[in-house]
Design a protein around this motif. Structure first.
Motif, PDB file in Angstrom:
ATOM      1  N   VAL A  59     -18.909 105.496  -6.750  1.00  0.00           N
ATOM      2  CA  VAL A  59     -19.377 104.240  -6.021  1.00  0.00           C
ATOM      3  C   VAL A  59     -19.740 103.466  -7.202  1.00  0.00           C
ATOM      4  N   ASP A  60     -19.597 102.290  -7.118  1.00  0.00           N
ATOM      5  CA  ASP A  60     -19.952 100.991  -7.950  1.00  0.00           C
ATOM      6  C   ASP A  60     -21.731 100.851  -7.909  1.00  0.00           C
ATOM      7  N   ILE A  61     -22.417 101.552  -8.479  1.00  0.00           N
ATOM      8  CA  ILE A  61     -23.677 101.690  -8.350  1.00  0.00           C
ATOM      9  C   ILE A  61     -24.416 100.936  -9.491  1.00  0.00           C
ATOM     10  N   ARG A  62     -25.221  99.998  -9.069  1.00  0.00           N
ATOM     11  CA  ARG A  62     -26.353  99.209  -9.907  1.00  0.00           C
ATOM     12  C   ARG A  62     -27.762  99.753  -9.603  1.00  0.00           C
ATOM     13  N   TYR A  63     -28.181 100.406 -10.519  1.00  0.00           N
ATOM     14  CA  TYR A  63     -29.613 101.187 -10.201  1.00  0.00           C
ATOM     15  C   TYR A  63     -30.896 100.213 -11.188  1.00  0.00           C
ATOM     16  N   TYR A  64     -31.938  99.999 -10.677  1.00  0.00           N
ATOM     17  CA  TYR A  64     -33.018  99.179 -11.396  1.00  0.00           C
ATOM     18  C   TYR A  64     -34.483 100.039 -10.736  1.00  0.00           C
ATOM     19  N   TYR A  65     -35.230 100.521 -11.665  1.00  0.00           N
ATOM     20  CA  TYR A  65     -36.391 100.936 -11.541  1.00  0.00           C
ATOM     21  C   TYR A  65     -37.502  99.771 -11.674  1.00  0.00           C
ATOM     22  N   GLN A  66     -38.537 100.171 -10.950  1.00  0.00           N
ATOM     23  CA  GLN A  66     -39.708  99.011 -11.269  1.00  0.00           C
ATOM     24  C   GLN A  66     -41.101  99.784 -10.662  1.00  0.00           C
ATOM     25  N   GLN A  67     -42.005  99.453 -11.376  1.00  0.00           N
ATOM     26  CA  GLN A  67     -43.417  99.828 -10.910  1.00  0.00           C
ATOM     27  C   GLN A  67     -43.697  99.598  -9.418  1.00  0.00           C
ATOM     28  N   ASN A  68     -44.259 100.842  -8.819  1.00  0.00           N
ATOM     29  CA  ASN A  68     -44.277 100.542  -7.259  1.00  0.00           C
ATOM     30  C   ASN A  68     -45.188  99.458  -7.114  1.00  0.00           C
ATOM     31  N   ALA A  69     -44.443  98.734  -6.148  1.00  0.00           N
ATOM     32  CA  ALA A  69     -44.979  97.246  -5.761  1.00  0.00           C
ATOM     33  C   ALA A  69     -44.986  96.970  -4.144  1.00  0.00           C
ATOM     34  N   GLY A  70     -43.946  97.989  -3.573  1.00  0.00           N
ATOM     35  CA  GLY A  70     -43.867  97.994  -2.082  1.00  0.00           C
ATOM     36  C   GLY A  70     -42.376  97.371  -1.850  1.00  0.00           C
ATOM     37  N   LYS A  71     -42.101  97.705  -0.585  1.00  0.00           N
ATOM     38  CA  LYS A  71     -40.708  97.346  -0.076  1.00  0.00           C
ATOM     39  C   LYS A  71     -40.107  95.789  -0.255  1.00  0.00           C
ATOM     40  N   MET A  72     -41.134  95.224   0.101  1.00  0.00           N
ATOM     41  CA  MET A  72     -41.093  93.888  -0.022  1.00  0.00           C
ATOM     42  C   MET A  72     -40.660  93.160  -1.249  1.00  0.00           C
ATOM     43  N   GLN A  73     -41.479  93.543  -2.304  1.00  0.00           N
ATOM     44  CA  GLN A  73     -41.062  93.121  -3.924  1.00  0.00           C
ATOM     45  C   GLN A  73     -39.826  93.787  -4.242  1.00  0.00           C
ATOM     46  N   ALA A  74     -39.717  94.765  -3.743  1.00  0.00           N
ATOM     47  CA  ALA A  74     -38.250  95.378  -4.078  1.00  0.00           C
ATOM     48  C   ALA A  74     -37.047  94.661  -3.558  1.00  0.00           C
ATOM     49  N   HIS A  75     -37.246  94.161  -2.244  1.00  0.00           N
ATOM     50  CA  HIS A  75     -36.352  93.452  -1.621  1.00  0.00           C
ATOM     51  C   HIS A  75     -36.053  91.906  -2.478  1.00  0.00           C
ATOM     52  N   ASN A  76     -37.201  91.384  -2.907  1.00  0.00           N
ATOM     53  CA  ASN A  76     -37.212  90.297  -3.680  1.00  0.00           C
ATOM     54  C   ASN A  76     -36.269  90.373  -4.832  1.00  0.00           C
ATOM     55  N   ARG A  77     -36.606  91.495  -5.387  1.00  0.00           N
ATOM     56  CA  ARG A  77     -35.957  91.671  -6.558  1.00  0.00           C
ATOM     57  C   ARG A  77     -34.470  91.956  -6.424  1.00  0.00           C
ATOM     58  N   GLY A  78     -33.945  92.603  -5.148  1.00  0.00           N
ATOM     59  CA  GLY A  78     -32.604  92.847  -4.982  1.00  0.00           C
ATOM     60  C   GLY A  78     -31.805  91.741  -4.715  1.00  0.00           C
TER      61      GLY A  78
END
Length: 292
Positions: A59-78
């Motif tokens: 699968v064409d996977i793009r993986y990014y790690y971030q310090q724990n900030a919550g699902k909504m901030q992960a959504h913003n980054r996505g």
């Protein structure tokens, strides 16, 4: 050919659950999509697992790690990282319903290209099948609708929302100091003011709420994120969403939980707030009893 769809997955310590999603992605008979994973600070080996899958090349996977900030901030980054025309969020404990989901979705996008090119259409809404409990059905004959219109017409099921990336980028979850969650309705209600969605009566993904998930722990989540919910209820009043009295009672209750002295300064409806104060205090005590 350039890929059209990004399947976005925010994840946090779901190493034991996310393999089911990966398996459903590997089984797709059309691999014309990107899997974008934002890891919100997992400490359970999620990163090592994802990197092993990247090495497999299935699968064409793009993986990014971030310090724990919550699902909504992960959504913003996505949303920021998305490089395709369409963006759909599939949580790490969900998975695609069949091996033909991507192919069938691409065919639907192609067949409805003219409608989707309209400036007032934000994307496609399809079914998200609950493995336990009833599944609602879209109103017969409805082709374009807001999520609010679908609900008002009697639809009460779960949905899969695929957005034009150019549209979803205009809507962000606010960063609230000390808090990590805000209901997704915060941006969906805003989008309903400007856009409709193309109705696709198709089962795109399957889901079952987890014991530690946000949905099953609603009151605890609210008590941990009262300022975020205060922002949401203030918006509900401003946009005329739901019962105005209940929204103001919840706004007051969340302010009392937050205990930050900003009940009045954060409100757009100070006169109505004063009128509703007694009922808001009553709502606060009811919430405390329900939580504990």
């Amino acid at each position: 050919m350039e890929k059209l769809i990004t399947v976005f997955t925010p994840t946090y310590n779901r190493k034991s659950l996310i393999p089911h999603l990966y398996k459903s992605l590997c089984e797709q008979d059309c691999q014309d999509f990107v899997w974008l994973v934002v890891d919100d600070g997992s400490s359970d080996g999620t990163e090592e697992l994802l990197r092993s899958w990247m090495a497999e090349g299935k699968v064409d996977i793009r993986y990014y790690y971030q310090q724990n900030a919550g699902k909504m901030q992960a959504h913003n980054r996505g949303v920021e990282l998305c490089g395709t025309e369409y963006f759909v969020c599939i949580d790490s404990d969900d998975y695609l319903s069949s091996p033909t989901v991507i192919r069938d979705t691409l065919a639907f996008l192609a067949d409805n290209k003219d409608v989707l090119s309209r400036d007032d259409v934000s994307g496609v809404v399809s079914y998200r099948k609950m493995l336990s409990g009833p599944q609602g059905q879209f109103p017969e004959g409805v082709k374009l609708a807001t999520l609010t219109e679908l609900a008002n017409a009697g639809f009460n099921g779960e949905t899969t929302l695929m957005f034009k990336t150019s549209v979803i980028r205009r809507f962000r979850f606010p960063l609230v100091e000390g808090e990590k969650f805000m209901t997704e309705d915060f941006i969906y209600d805003q989008m309903d003011e400007q856009y409709k969605m193309l109705v696709f009566p198709y089962y795109s993904q399957d889901c079952e709420y987890q014991a530690d998930g946000f949905t099953r722990n609603g009151w605890e989540v609210l008590f941990k994120n009262p300022k975020s919910y205060r922002i949401y209820y203030n918006q509900c009043i401003r946009l005329g969403r739901g019962d105005k009295s209940r929204n103001m009672r919840m706004y007051i209750a969340c302010s009392l939980i937050a205990n930050d002295g900003k009940m009045f300064s954060s409100s757009d409806f100070k006169g109505y707030l004063l009128l509703m104060l007694p009922l808001g205090f009553y709502q606060y005590h009811r919430l405390k009893q329900r939580k504990w």
